[in-house]
Structure formats: C-alpha cells, structure tokens
Design an enzyme around this catalytic site. Structure first.
Site, PDB file in Angstrom:
ATOM      1  N   TRP A   1      -0.638  74.889 -39.404  1.00  0.00           N
ATOM      2  CA  TRP A   1       0.415  73.861 -39.379  1.00  0.00           C
ATOM      3  C   TRP A   1       1.479  74.130 -38.329  1.00  0.00           C
ATOM      4  O   TRP A   1       2.358  73.307 -38.113  1.00  0.00           O
ATOM      5  CB  TRP A   1       1.031  73.714 -40.782  1.00  0.00           C
ATOM      6  CG  TRP A   1       0.239  72.769 -41.651  1.00  0.00           C
ATOM      7  CD1 TRP A   1      -1.082  72.461 -41.516  1.00  0.00           C
ATOM      8  CD2 TRP A   1       0.736  71.993 -42.746  1.00  0.00           C
ATOM      9  NE1 TRP A   1      -1.450  71.541 -42.464  1.00  0.00           N
ATOM     10  CE2 TRP A   1      -0.348  71.237 -43.242  1.00  0.00           C
ATOM     11  CE3 TRP A   1       1.971  71.870 -43.368  1.00  0.00           C
ATOM     12  CZ2 TRP A   1      -0.223  70.362 -44.324  1.00  0.00           C
ATOM     13  CZ3 TRP A   1       2.100  71.006 -44.448  1.00  0.00           C
ATOM     14  CH2 TRP A   1       1.012  70.255 -44.913  1.00  0.00           C
ATOM     15  N   LYS A   2       1.425  75.323 -37.697  1.00  0.00           N
ATOM     16  CA  LYS A   2       2.422  75.673 -36.674  1.00  0.00           C
ATOM     17  C   LYS A   2       3.826  75.395 -37.228  1.00  0.00           C
ATOM     18  O   LYS A   2       4.067  75.649 -38.402  1.00  0.00           O
ATOM     19  CB  LYS A   2       2.109  74.936 -35.362  1.00  0.00           C
ATOM     20  CG  LYS A   2       0.651  75.152 -34.935  1.00  0.00           C
ATOM     21  CD  LYS A   2       0.331  74.676 -33.545  1.00  0.00           C
ATOM     22  CE  LYS A   2      -1.131  74.968 -33.228  1.00  0.00           C
ATOM     23  NZ  LYS A   2      -1.497  74.618 -31.856  1.00  0.00           N
TER      24      LYS A   2
ATOM     25  N   HIS B   1      -2.181  84.288 -32.091  1.00  0.00           N
ATOM     26  CA  HIS B   1      -2.306  82.927 -31.566  1.00  0.00           C
ATOM     27  C   HIS B   1      -1.734  82.877 -30.149  1.00  0.00           C
ATOM     28  O   HIS B   1      -0.746  83.541 -29.856  1.00  0.00           O
ATOM     29  CB  HIS B   1      -1.568  81.932 -32.473  1.00  0.00           C
ATOM     30  CG  HIS B   1      -1.928  80.510 -32.156  1.00  0.00           C
ATOM     31  ND1 HIS B   1      -1.402  79.857 -31.065  1.00  0.00           N
ATOM     32  CD2 HIS B   1      -2.789  79.653 -32.741  1.00  0.00           C
ATOM     33  CE1 HIS B   1      -1.931  78.635 -31.014  1.00  0.00           C
ATOM     34  NE2 HIS B   1      -2.777  78.487 -32.019  1.00  0.00           N
TER      35      HIS B   1
ATOM     36  N   GLU C   1       0.031  80.805 -28.702  1.00  0.00           N
ATOM     37  CA  GLU C   1       1.440  80.388 -28.623  1.00  0.00           C
ATOM     38  C   GLU C   1       2.364  81.574 -28.877  1.00  0.00           C
ATOM     39  O   GLU C   1       3.484  81.613 -28.375  1.00  0.00           O
ATOM     40  CB  GLU C   1       1.697  79.240 -29.616  1.00  0.00           C
ATOM     41  CG  GLU C   1       1.066  77.945 -29.101  1.00  0.00           C
ATOM     42  CD  GLU C   1       0.682  76.939 -30.169  1.00  0.00           C
ATOM     43  OE1 GLU C   1       1.118  77.076 -31.328  1.00  0.00           O
ATOM     44  OE2 GLU C   1      -0.076  76.010 -29.834  1.00  0.00           O
TER      45      GLU C   1
ATOM     46  N   GLU D   1     -10.004  80.129 -29.111  1.00  0.00           N
ATOM     47  CA  GLU D   1      -9.198  78.950 -28.823  1.00  0.00           C
ATOM     48  C   GLU D   1      -8.849  78.921 -27.332  1.00  0.00           C
ATOM     49  O   GLU D   1      -7.869  79.558 -26.906  1.00  0.00           O
ATOM     50  CB  GLU D   1      -7.896  78.975 -29.624  1.00  0.00           C
ATOM     51  CG  GLU D   1      -8.099  78.973 -31.132  1.00  0.00           C
ATOM     52  CD  GLU D   1      -6.890  78.408 -31.866  1.00  0.00           C
ATOM     53  OE1 GLU D   1      -7.093  77.508 -32.679  1.00  0.00           O
ATOM     54  OE2 GLU D   1      -5.760  78.847 -31.604  1.00  0.00           O
TER      55      GLU D   1
ATOM     56  N   GLY E   1      -4.207  71.171 -28.342  1.00  0.00           N
ATOM     57  CA  GLY E   1      -3.281  70.042 -28.340  1.00  0.00           C
ATOM     58  C   GLY E   1      -3.440  69.097 -27.166  1.00  0.00           C
ATOM     59  O   GLY E   1      -2.578  68.271 -26.902  1.00  0.00           O
TER      60      GLY E   1
ATOM     61  N   GLY F   1      -5.331  72.592 -35.509  1.00  0.00           N
ATOM     62  CA  GLY F   1      -3.889  72.404 -35.447  1.00  0.00           C
ATOM     63  C   GLY F   1      -3.496  71.014 -35.907  1.00  0.00           C
ATOM     64  O   GLY F   1      -3.436  70.711 -37.099  1.00  0.00           O
ATOM     65  N   GLY F   2      -3.242  70.127 -34.949  1.00  0.00           N
ATOM     66  CA  GLY F   2      -2.711  68.794 -35.242  1.00  0.00           C
ATOM     67  C   GLY F   2      -3.465  68.027 -36.315  1.00  0.00           C
ATOM     68  O   GLY F   2      -2.853  67.379 -37.181  1.00  0.00           O
TER      69      GLY F   2
END
Ligand code: 13P
Length: 252
Positions: free
Chosen positions: A14-15, A96, A98, A167, A173, A233-234
């Site tokens: 869900w980030k 991750h 990010e 990933e 994204g 993710g999204g």
C-alpha cells in the site's frame, strides 16, 4: 520441490496510502481471499495501520513495508521487527527500490534488515530490480544477481518464509512491464541463484514479479515459468482491482 509445490503469493504494497477509513477495503479483500485457499494473500500497509488492520481481519496476513536492522535502540522514527510483530504483522517487505533510492539503503543494509526480521519471526519479501538505463545497457540480469549476492540473508534454517520480488524500477507505477521473455529470463536467473545460494532450502523461496501488475496482465504474468506470485502496488488499494489478480493466481 517443483514449481507446482510453491503456492502462489499475491502481496499488496500500500506504500504511503491507507487510513482507518480504508479498513473496510481490507476486510473485503480478506473475506474474498479466504474463499481462494489455493493462493496466499497478504497486504503490507503503513506501519501505523498494521495493528488496526490485523485486528480487523484475524487470520489474514498483514505486513509492514520496512523494518530497521537493529532489534531496538536509539533510532528516531524507525520501526523494529518486534514492533511489527507485536502489532500483529506476520511479514514485511525489505529493500523496496523506493527505500533503496530515497533512503540510500545499501545491499548490506537490506541483508541486515532481512536477517533481523526473519530472526524475529517475520516472513520477508526482499525486493530487487534494475533501473531503465541498466536494462537498456543489457546488464539487468547481472545487476539483479549482484543485488541478490549482497542482500540475501545468509541462512534460512528454522526461519519464516523468504520471498524475493523482482521489481524493475522502470515498471513501477508506469504501466510498462517487461516482455514475457524478459520476465522469464530474469526469474530463471534468480531461481538458479537462490538454488545455488541455499541448496535444498532455496526451493521454498518464492519469486514474485512486481511492477504495474493488474487484473488484465496478471494471467499472462502468472503463466510464466518461475513466477510464484506478485507484489502489487497501485492495484492493491481497491478490492475491485486487487481481487482479479488474486483470482488469476488461484486459477494457475
Ligand atoms: P505498482 O504495482 O503500482 O507498479 O507498484 C509496484 C510496487 O512497487 C510494489 O512494491
């Protein structure tokens, strides 16, 4: 263990999304997942939502998105593996892209996080993946294998399950995904690396694909050899988007 013996895992990340008003969405996902026992499903939510999410859906796998490598100490603002466990989490993501990017996490740090989380009793999803310029330079596989070399925990003996999520950074994204051949080649290389690294214990390590997974592309992604699930993710934020992915995994 053959590929068939590795149950598929579909995990949502869900980030930095999710408030208490979203607990109802988690409840819908958990209830529907219960009706699909052939696939493991998990949601990795923001740390502050873990406890409420875990209480709302007993028996459903709630996870965190990162842990500190130390078990406790003077680390302002960080969350430890034992805190996540105490809040009701059963797994966590580490490494991750990010976090590797924004927080300059090295392979060595990611390995330390994975080892601490596993030692404390959390299952781990360890992420790796290449940026676009490395893919375009033809160096994606060697780059990802070097990341694995630096960040895989040394031993899995007596530990909760480990999964590796491939990933590609340029697919996160963006709506872009690698070709089926590119995913197959990368997952085969990761599979071999894990089997060499852990020998027999490596067979239980699942390899997930992540990056723009949606209900529409999930069936073809899950049909690729050595793809044991997805990190989403999204499309994990809404049950209507996420459940078709879970169903596609269950259908394999
Ligand atoms: P998207 O599914 O939104 O591309 O994100 C993938 C991801 O980073 C999951 O960890």
């Amino acid at each position: 263990m053959t590929t068939d013996m590795r149950r598929k895992l579909v995990a949502g990340n869900w980030k930095m999304h999710g408030l208490s008003s979203d607990l109802a969405e988690i409840a819908v996902i958990a209830a529907a997942s219960k009706r699909l026992p052939a696939v493991d499903v998990a949601l990795c939510v923001p740390a502050v939502l873990v406890e409420r999410a875990a209480r709302a859906v007993p028996g459903f796998a709630i996870g965190g998105q990162d842990v500190h490598h130390a078990e406790q100490g003077a680390h302002t603002g960080n969350v430890s593996a034992r805190m996540l466990l105490d809040a009701g989490a059963v797994l966590t993501i580490v490494g991750h892209s990010e976090r590797r990017d924004a927080h300059r996490e090295s392979d060595e740090e990611v390995r330390a996080k994975a080892e601490t989380a596993l030692a404390c009793g959390l299952a781990v999803i360890l992420c790796v993946g290449e940026p676009l310029e490395i893919r375009e330079a033809g160096a994606a596989v060697q780059t990802v294998l070097a990341q694995l070399d630096g960040s895989l925990p040394r031993s899995l003996a007596g530990r909760p399950p480990l999964a590796v999520a491939y990933e590609p950074i340029w697919a996160i994204g963006t709506g872009k995904i690698p070709t089926g051949e590119e995913i197959a080649a990368m997952h085969a290389a990761i599979r071999k690396h894990i089997d060499d690294h852990y020998s027999d214990a490596g067979a239980a390590v699942r390899i997930l694909y992540g990056g723009s997974v949606k209900g529409s592309n999930a069936p073809e992604i899950f049909a690729i050899a050595d793809v044991d699930g997805a990190l989403v993710g999204g499309a994990s934020l809404k049950a209507t988007d996420f459940l078709p992915i879970v169903e596609a995994a269950a259908a394999r």
